[in-house]
Design an enzyme around this catalytic site. Structure first.
Site, PDB file in Angstrom:
ATOM      1  N   ALA A  24      31.276   3.389  -8.036  1.00 55.39           N
ATOM      2  CA  ALA A  24      32.666   3.725  -8.268  1.00 55.39           C
ATOM      3  C   ALA A  24      33.207   4.414  -8.603  1.00 55.39           C
ATOM      4  CB  ALA A  24      32.486   1.776  -8.754  1.00 55.39           C
ATOM      5  N   GLU A  25      32.131   4.694 -10.171  1.00 61.46           N
ATOM      6  CA  GLU A  25      32.954   5.663 -11.173  1.00 61.46           C
ATOM      7  C   GLU A  25      32.560   7.315 -10.307  1.00 61.46           C
ATOM      8  OE1 GLU A  25      32.075   6.649 -15.644  1.00 61.46           O
ATOM      9  OE2 GLU A  25      32.338   5.126 -15.009  1.00 61.46           O
ATOM     10  N   THR A  26      32.030   7.271 -10.027  1.00 60.26           N
ATOM     11  CA  THR A  26      30.964   8.550  -9.322  1.00 60.26           C
ATOM     12  C   THR A  26      32.459   9.173  -8.014  1.00 60.26           C
ATOM     13  OG1 THR A  26      28.831   8.830  -9.369  1.00 60.26           O
ATOM     14  CG2 THR A  26      29.985  10.437  -7.849  1.00 60.26           C
TER      15      THR A  26
ATOM     16  N   SER B 258      35.708   9.247 -10.250  1.00 61.66           N
ATOM     17  CA  SER B 258      35.770  10.757 -10.969  1.00 61.66           C
ATOM     18  C   SER B 258      35.278  12.035 -10.193  1.00 61.66           C
ATOM     19  CB  SER B 258      34.793  10.709 -11.757  1.00 61.66           C
ATOM     20  OG  SER B 258      34.740   9.530 -13.560  1.00 61.66           O
TER      21      SER B 258
END
Length: 133
Positions: free
Chosen positions: A55-57, A60
């Site tokens: 999710a963060e990848t 981002s």
């Protein structure tokens, strides 16, 4: 496949370990997938921490697509709800922009299994550091 030139071949050591494959990268939507095999907790189920990494990848990368190559973007907040376990195949992720402002952006990231069942829903907020004019 819809990858901007800067995203072709972009990899981190963690991306490589997890087997992340990017499908589409843009400020409003970024998609990718990761194999479940090799990304499980000790009981053989998809690891919730892997959901947060994916999710963060994806969020981002969307944030970076927004600010461009001269800017910077990084996650400042993540919230994830795990709905069901993944056991085999792939986890597919799609980050969709909820709001893109001047200094912050928020993305909803939906992770599903190969059958389209939702595994996780995350919300990621990223700092947007735009290049100076």
């Amino acid at each position: 496949m819809s990858l901007p030139e800067w995203a072709v071949g972009i990899r981190s050591a963690l991306d490589n370990k997890m087997g992340l494959e990017l499908i589409e990268v843009g400020p409003r939507r970024t998609r990718g997938r990761v194999p479940i095999e090799g990304n499980t907790q000790p009981f053989g189920l998809w690891h919730g921490g892997a959901s947060c990494v994916v999710a963060e990848t994806l969020a981002s990368l969307s944030a970076y697509a927004e600010v461009g190559p001269q800017g910077r973007a990084f996650g400042v907040d993540i919230n994830a709800t795990h709905h069901r376990p993944g056991t085999s195949g792939w986890v597919h992720g799609e980050a969709t922009a909820l709001h893109i402002g001047g200094r912050l952006g928020s993305w909803e990231v939906v992770l599903t299994d190969d059958t389209g069942e939702r595994i996780c829903t995350a919300r990621v907020t990223c700092a947007l550091v735009r290049p100076r004019s």
